[in-house]
Structure formats: C-alpha cells, structure tokens
Design a protein around this motif. Structure first.
Motif, PDB file in Angstrom:
ATOM      1  N   UNK A   1       0.833  -1.187   0.000  1.00  0.00           N
ATOM      2  CA  UNK A   1       0.000   0.000   0.000  1.00  0.00           C
ATOM      3  C   UNK A   1       0.875   1.245   0.000  1.00  0.00           C
ATOM      4  N   UNK A   2       0.405   2.249  -0.698  1.00  0.00           N
ATOM      5  CA  UNK A   2       1.108   3.532  -0.735  1.00  0.00           C
ATOM      6  C   UNK A   2       0.130   4.626  -0.368  1.00  0.00           C
ATOM      7  N   UNK A   3       0.565   5.546   0.493  1.00  0.00           N
ATOM      8  CA  UNK A   3      -0.246   6.686   0.894  1.00  0.00           C
ATOM      9  C   UNK A   3       0.350   7.949   0.304  1.00  0.00           C
ATOM     10  N   UNK A   4      -0.529   8.792  -0.219  1.00  0.00           N
ATOM     11  CA  UNK A   4      -0.150  10.102  -0.733  1.00  0.00           C
ATOM     12  C   UNK A   4      -0.974  11.112   0.048  1.00  0.00           C
ATOM     13  N   UNK A   5      -0.296  11.982   0.800  1.00  0.00           N
ATOM     14  CA  UNK A   5      -0.956  12.874   1.752  1.00  0.00           C
ATOM     15  C   UNK A   5      -0.682  14.319   1.376  1.00  0.00           C
ATOM     16  N   UNK A   6      -1.744  15.122   1.353  1.00  0.00           N
ATOM     17  CA  UNK A   6      -1.575  16.542   1.046  1.00  0.00           C
ATOM     18  C   UNK A   6      -1.028  17.278   2.258  1.00  0.00           C
ATOM     19  N   UNK A   7      -0.518  18.465   2.006  1.00  0.00           N
ATOM     20  CA  UNK A   7      -0.213  19.376   3.093  1.00  0.00           C
ATOM     21  C   UNK A   7      -1.537  19.817   3.704  1.00  0.00           C
ATOM     22  N   UNK A   8      -1.490  20.306   4.910  1.00  0.00           N
ATOM     23  CA  UNK A   8      -2.705  20.774   5.582  1.00  0.00           C
ATOM     24  C   UNK A   8      -3.064  22.147   5.022  1.00  0.00           C
ATOM     25  N   UNK A   9      -4.322  22.287   4.624  1.00  0.00           N
ATOM     26  CA  UNK A   9      -4.824  23.536   4.043  1.00  0.00           C
ATOM     27  C   UNK A   9      -5.735  24.225   5.043  1.00  0.00           C
TER      28      UNK A   9
END
Length: 141
Positions: A1-9
């Motif tokens: 599994x791979x997670x791609x996480x945004x910066x906090x907006x």
C-alpha cells in the motif's frame, strides 16, 4: 500500500459548513468551477455528480468514479474508486483549529507495485496536493 498525503490547508469557514459542502458530493460542483480557473483545467473534466458519487475523466488516465463509503459528521469523508484497475481510497479529514478556521487534509491510499509507484507516484502526490488546493479555494457560504 502507498499513501499520498496533502499538506494541511486552511479554510476560512466553520468545519460544519465545509463538511456540509464536501460530504454531499453535489457540492463538488463548486470545485468544478474552481477547476475551470486552474491552469491545467483541460486535463480534468467532471462528468457526473450526485450526492454519493462523482465521475470524472483525467486526460491520459481515463475515467474514474469515486463513491462515498463512510461519513463521520464534521470530521471525515471516505471515498473509494469504483471499477478501478487498482484499489483507491481517498479520505477528506477536517479539523477546526478555531471558529471559522478549518484545516483540511487529503489522504489517497492505493496498492501499486514497485514499478507503478516509480512511474506514477509523483503524479499521484501532485494530484492530491492540487485537489486539496482546489478544495481550500472553494467559497464555503
């Protein structure tokens, strides 16, 4: 599994208002309007939206339908891809830092082999970040 996480907006609206807009996917039409203003608008086209699902076409990648599978009021919206060649799950997480100051973070989880991760991992990370930017830019009234 791979997670791609945004910066906090940061969004200048209450968590309740942001959740109400995003949890009913028909509210994504506002994101569609924001998308039209984006320089790469021609690469993504929203096709169909209803309360629980959204279908869109990504240039070079094909059609993708996301369906809401779980809602935690004012906190989390979990979506999963339908008829995708790889499993995709997207979480929209909301936290109210202060009144009229909501923080948003997106997490995309997918199952990719090593080669696919190397080929498209950067594009997925970039896509998650851009989606979070567009969600943060929507006027939440």
């Amino acid at each position: 599994m791979a997670d791609y996480v945004s910066n906090i907006k940061s969004i200048a609206a209450s968590r309740h208002r942001v959740y109400a807009t995003l949890s009913d996917l028909t509210g994504l039409s506002r994101i569609g309007e924001a998308l039209k203003q984006h320089p790469e608008a021609s690469k993504i086209q929203i096709e169909a939206i209803d309360q629980d699902s959204c279908a869109f076409v990504i240039s070079g990648a094909g059609r993708l339908t996301l369906k809401v599978v779980e809602r935690e009021p004012d906190k989390t919206i979990k979506l999963e891809a339908e008829q995708s060649p790889v499993p995709i799950t997207l979480w929209v997480q909301l936290l109210e830092a202060a009144p009229e100051d909501t923080r948003l973070r997106l997490t995309l989880r997918t199952e990719l082999n090593f080669l696919m991760k190397k080929m498209i991992g950067g594009k997925l990370q970039d896509g998650v970040e851009r989606m979070a930017d567009m969600m943060a830019a929507v006027p939440y009234r």
